[in-house]
Design a protein around this motif. Sequence first.
Motif, PDB file in Angstrom:
ATOM      1  N   ALA A 125      12.782   2.597  14.534  1.00  0.00           N
ATOM      2  CA  ALA A 125      11.840   3.702  14.328  1.00  0.00           C
ATOM      3  C   ALA A 125      10.788   3.322  13.294  1.00  0.00           C
ATOM      4  CB  ALA A 125      12.600   4.949  13.878  1.00  0.00           C
ATOM      5  N   ARG A 126      11.211   2.619  12.264  1.00  0.00           N
ATOM      6  CA  ARG A 126      10.270   2.193  11.210  1.00  0.00           C
ATOM      7  C   ARG A 126       9.208   1.252  11.779  1.00  0.00           C
ATOM      8  NH1 ARG A 126      13.772   0.664   8.026  1.00  0.00           N
ATOM      9  NH2 ARG A 126      13.751   2.513   6.676  1.00  0.00           N
ATOM     10  N   GLN A 127       9.625   0.310  12.605  1.00  0.00           N
ATOM     11  CA  GLN A 127       8.672  -0.633  13.173  1.00  0.00           C
ATOM     12  C   GLN A 127       7.674   0.068  14.081  1.00  0.00           C
ATOM     13  OE1 GLN A 127       8.190  -3.736  12.174  1.00  0.00           O
ATOM     14  NE2 GLN A 127       9.850  -3.311  10.699  1.00  0.00           N
ATOM     15  N   GLU A 128       8.109   1.101  14.772  1.00  0.00           N
ATOM     16  CA  GLU A 128       7.157   1.865  15.592  1.00  0.00           C
ATOM     17  C   GLU A 128       6.128   2.551  14.709  1.00  0.00           C
ATOM     18  OE1 GLU A 128       7.551   4.929  19.231  1.00  0.00           O
ATOM     19  OE2 GLU A 128       8.088   5.818  17.304  1.00  0.00           O
ATOM     20  N   VAL A 129       6.575   3.157  13.622  1.00  0.00           N
ATOM     21  CA  VAL A 129       5.657   3.841  12.710  1.00  0.00           C
ATOM     22  C   VAL A 129       4.658   2.842  12.116  1.00  0.00           C
ATOM     23  CG1 VAL A 129       5.483   5.119  10.537  1.00  0.00           C
ATOM     24  CG2 VAL A 129       7.303   5.682  12.170  1.00  0.00           C
ATOM     25  N   ILE A 130       5.153   1.676  11.713  1.00  0.00           N
ATOM     26  CA  ILE A 130       4.271   0.646  11.136  1.00  0.00           C
ATOM     27  C   ILE A 130       3.240   0.186  12.177  1.00  0.00           C
ATOM     28  CG2 ILE A 130       4.197  -1.745  10.303  1.00  0.00           C
ATOM     29  CD1 ILE A 130       6.909  -1.193   8.931  1.00  0.00           C
ATOM     30  N   SER A 131       3.674   0.044  13.439  1.00  0.00           N
ATOM     31  CA  SER A 131       2.753  -0.413  14.483  1.00  0.00           C
ATOM     32  C   SER A 131       1.646   0.596  14.732  1.00  0.00           C
ATOM     33  CB  SER A 131       3.526  -0.676  15.778  1.00  0.00           C
ATOM     34  OG  SER A 131       3.973   0.541  16.358  1.00  0.00           O
ATOM     35  N   ILE A 132       1.895   1.849  14.427  1.00  0.00           N
ATOM     36  CA  ILE A 132       0.903   2.902  14.671  1.00  0.00           C
ATOM     37  C   ILE A 132       0.066   3.189  13.430  1.00  0.00           C
ATOM     38  CG2 ILE A 132       0.642   5.377  15.176  1.00  0.00           C
ATOM     39  CD1 ILE A 132       3.140   5.093  16.983  1.00  0.00           C
ATOM     40  N   MET A 133       0.707   3.266  12.264  1.00  0.00           N
ATOM     41  CA  MET A 133       0.014   3.666  11.039  1.00  0.00           C
ATOM     42  C   MET A 133      -0.363   2.487  10.145  1.00  0.00           C
ATOM     43  SD  MET A 133       2.190   7.007   9.804  1.00  0.00           S
ATOM     44  CE  MET A 133       1.170   7.165   8.340  1.00  0.00           C
ATOM     45  N   GLY A 134       0.278   1.331  10.386  1.00  0.00           N
ATOM     46  CA  GLY A 134       0.143   0.226   9.444  1.00  0.00           C
ATOM     47  C   GLY A 134       1.201   0.382   8.357  1.00  0.00           C
ATOM     48  N   ASP A 135       1.552  -0.713   7.698  1.00  0.00           N
ATOM     49  CA  ASP A 135       2.588  -0.646   6.676  1.00  0.00           C
ATOM     50  C   ASP A 135       2.017  -0.042   5.396  1.00  0.00           C
ATOM     51  OD1 ASP A 135       5.052  -0.866   5.540  1.00  0.00           O
ATOM     52  OD2 ASP A 135       5.252  -3.035   5.861  1.00  0.00           O
ATOM     53  N   ALA A 136       2.907   0.541   4.609  1.00  0.00           N
ATOM     54  CA  ALA A 136       2.479   1.202   3.376  1.00  0.00           C
ATOM     55  C   ALA A 136       2.482   0.225   2.231  1.00  0.00           C
ATOM     56  CB  ALA A 136       3.420   2.368   3.073  1.00  0.00           C
ATOM     57  N   ASN A 137       1.496   0.335   1.375  1.00  0.00           N
ATOM     58  CA  ASN A 137       1.463  -0.448   0.141  1.00  0.00           C
ATOM     59  C   ASN A 137       2.518   0.124  -0.803  1.00  0.00           C
ATOM     60  OD1 ASN A 137       0.908  -1.540  -2.397  1.00  0.00           O
ATOM     61  ND2 ASN A 137      -1.286  -1.659  -1.982  1.00  0.00           N
ATOM     62  N   PRO A 138       3.503  -0.686  -1.208  1.00  0.00           N
ATOM     63  CA  PRO A 138       4.587  -0.152  -2.035  1.00  0.00           C
ATOM     64  C   PRO A 138       4.139   0.402  -3.376  1.00  0.00           C
ATOM     65  CG  PRO A 138       4.726  -2.547  -1.879  1.00  0.00           C
ATOM     66  CD  PRO A 138       3.702  -2.112  -0.894  1.00  0.00           C
ATOM     67  N   SER A 139       2.964  -0.002  -3.840  1.00  0.00           N
ATOM     68  CA  SER A 139       2.485   0.483  -5.139  1.00  0.00           C
ATOM     69  C   SER A 139       1.712   1.798  -5.033  1.00  0.00           C
ATOM     70  CB  SER A 139       1.609  -0.573  -5.803  1.00  0.00           C
ATOM     71  OG  SER A 139       0.443  -0.805  -5.021  1.00  0.00           O
ATOM     72  N   THR A 140       1.535   2.308  -3.812  1.00  0.00           N
ATOM     73  CA  THR A 140       0.781   3.544  -3.624  1.00  0.00           C
ATOM     74  C   THR A 140       1.510   4.713  -4.290  1.00  0.00           C
ATOM     75  OG1 THR A 140      -0.076   2.767  -1.506  1.00  0.00           O
ATOM     76  CG2 THR A 140      -0.193   5.145  -1.941  1.00  0.00           C
ATOM     77  N   PRO A 141       0.827   5.470  -5.157  1.00  0.00           N
ATOM     78  CA  PRO A 141       1.471   6.640  -5.759  1.00  0.00           C
ATOM     79  C   PRO A 141       1.855   7.663  -4.679  1.00  0.00           C
ATOM     80  CG  PRO A 141      -0.559   6.084  -6.906  1.00  0.00           C
ATOM     81  CD  PRO A 141      -0.546   5.268  -5.658  1.00  0.00           C
ATOM     82  N   ALA A 142       2.888   8.421  -4.939  1.00  0.00           N
ATOM     83  CA  ALA A 142       3.376   9.389  -3.956  1.00  0.00           C
ATOM     84  C   ALA A 142       2.286  10.380  -3.553  1.00  0.00           C
ATOM     85  CB  ALA A 142       4.587  10.141  -4.511  1.00  0.00           C
ATOM     86  N   GLU A 143       1.495  10.834  -4.517  1.00  0.00           N
ATOM     87  CA  GLU A 143       0.477  11.848  -4.227  1.00  0.00           C
ATOM     88  C   GLU A 143      -0.690  11.295  -3.400  1.00  0.00           C
ATOM     89  OE1 GLU A 143       0.032  10.493  -8.580  1.00  0.00           O
ATOM     90  OE2 GLU A 143       1.634  11.110  -7.200  1.00  0.00           O
ATOM     91  N   GLU A 144      -0.729   9.960  -3.197  1.00  0.00           N
ATOM     92  CA  GLU A 144      -1.775   9.370  -2.367  1.00  0.00           C
ATOM     93  C   GLU A 144      -1.224   8.758  -1.087  1.00  0.00           C
ATOM     94  OE1 GLU A 144      -3.930   6.531  -4.676  1.00  0.00           O
ATOM     95  OE2 GLU A 144      -4.311   7.923  -6.336  1.00  0.00           O
TER      96      GLU A 144
END
Length: 556
Positions: A366-385
Amino acid sequence: MDAINMAQMYLSDVLVCVQPAAKSLARATTPRRVTAAAAVVGVAWAAHAFYTMLVPPRHLRKYTSPGIWTTIRAFAANKGYVEQREVFEEHMLQDALKRGLVKSRDDPPMPVYMIWIMGYYLVIVQNPEDVKLILTDHDNFDKIQFGLGYTDRLFGDNIVFSQTAEWKQQRKVVNPAFRRGWATSLFGTPARNLVKKLDEYAASGAIMDPAEWTQRMALDALTLAAFGDNIDSINHPNAPIVVMYNTLMAESADLGKLLNPFYKWSKDGKHMLALIEQFDQFIFDMIDTKTAELAAKRAAGLQDGDQDARNLLEMMIEAAEGTDFSREDLRANTVIFFVAGHDTTANALSFAIYLLGMHPEVQERARQEVISIMGDANPSTPAEEMLYPTTNEERSMAYLTCVIKETMRLFPSLAALPHRITTAPVTLHDGTVLPKGTRVTADLYSLHRNRAVWGPGANEFKPERWLFSVGPDGQVPMHPGAANFAWAPFGGGQRICMGQQFSLVEQRVVLAMLLLRYTWTVVGDDKALAGKPEVLPGTLLHPVGVQVKLVRRGVE
């Protein structure tokens, strides 16, 4: 001795007593004899009522039942639905084996059974044919105005529980508010607040209870979507309105208290009524405020451009104008949105988190599907962003939708349909004719796990079982007809849950964000680790004791 034999013997004894009295009355009519005969007739009437209350009608006696005393003990123990259902299932299996209705313990369960509830027998179906009949023939299966304690006072006459004639009137006002899309920001914003809290768990290695946090997040999303105001229960769990609402929900599900015939005069009952009156004031104040705001906007010539972002209450107020839909009707439907739009989705999310934690291979797919659609998240991104999916992105998540569909198969948010009553004779799939006035429901939890329908792997979590149904547009059909009514967590027919799309969009948005941010596993509770998490009493399946350990992705 079972209840039927006991009642039959008691009635026989009474009839033996009645016969001499009747003969005596025929011979003479002195005042003493008339009084005696009247007393005997009264006893006979009481015995008949007792017999009728305990003994199932003749046309239902072929169906298995857990027995009156087993049912009473289970309700009195205030067991969770799943545990209660296991007790019933074992007693019904023993009864079916004894009567030759099944040949072995490995046979599929009976498609129809019955239980005794407070003086009447409730017919319960757990097969697709009869579930379809109940859900689609709403003229002959009407909903029951059922209230224990002050539950009828709390919920009022709303579109979910109203009978057919009133429902047809209410839907003219309520339905238009749901015939729209749902902006993903309605769910992404509260989910960011959730992620901020969950980051603390991941950083400390502490154990998280998903039910607690999804309840808060879903309540915030519901109030934002329904009223335009986020009550922010994630950051303020002890705010008066949050505590009041949670107390009301807990009290309205406590059968141990509600079955007390003197509940309304008890301390608990008086406290419940006082809470309802406070909650009413909160709702009415909101209705009056929104009504005034709408009037001011019109006077200023202003109009909202984004229909998907408009709140439900405003749309209902506008739709009610010029109709006999009262302020009390608005209150009742607003209250039911609190429950239907909050608790059900929160429970579905809790069980999805649980099942994904129990099946890491499904979680990763499921995670790989989400990444393929949205792109992977930058781990340093603050929660509010943190990014949340757009409408087009969340609609494209076919495998994640299969995960949601399979979760709601194993753990439907509502384990059984609200009770119906037949308004005319109806015929079940096995040819049994239910006369007018028969009470009926569907056991969705058992339907979704019925081995006769789903095969030997009925209890297994397999989201891929739904991939065959993905259409050319990438959509997974979520109506019961697509599964021949073997899957119906949102109901079906004309009275299908109006908030279905609201719930599905919320689940996809929140799960996608969690999958991008964390990996997680289930730990701790033995029952949960064995695949049988406990749930609270009542037909709303709310998990208890599930413990999850989160790890931030990409964060050392």
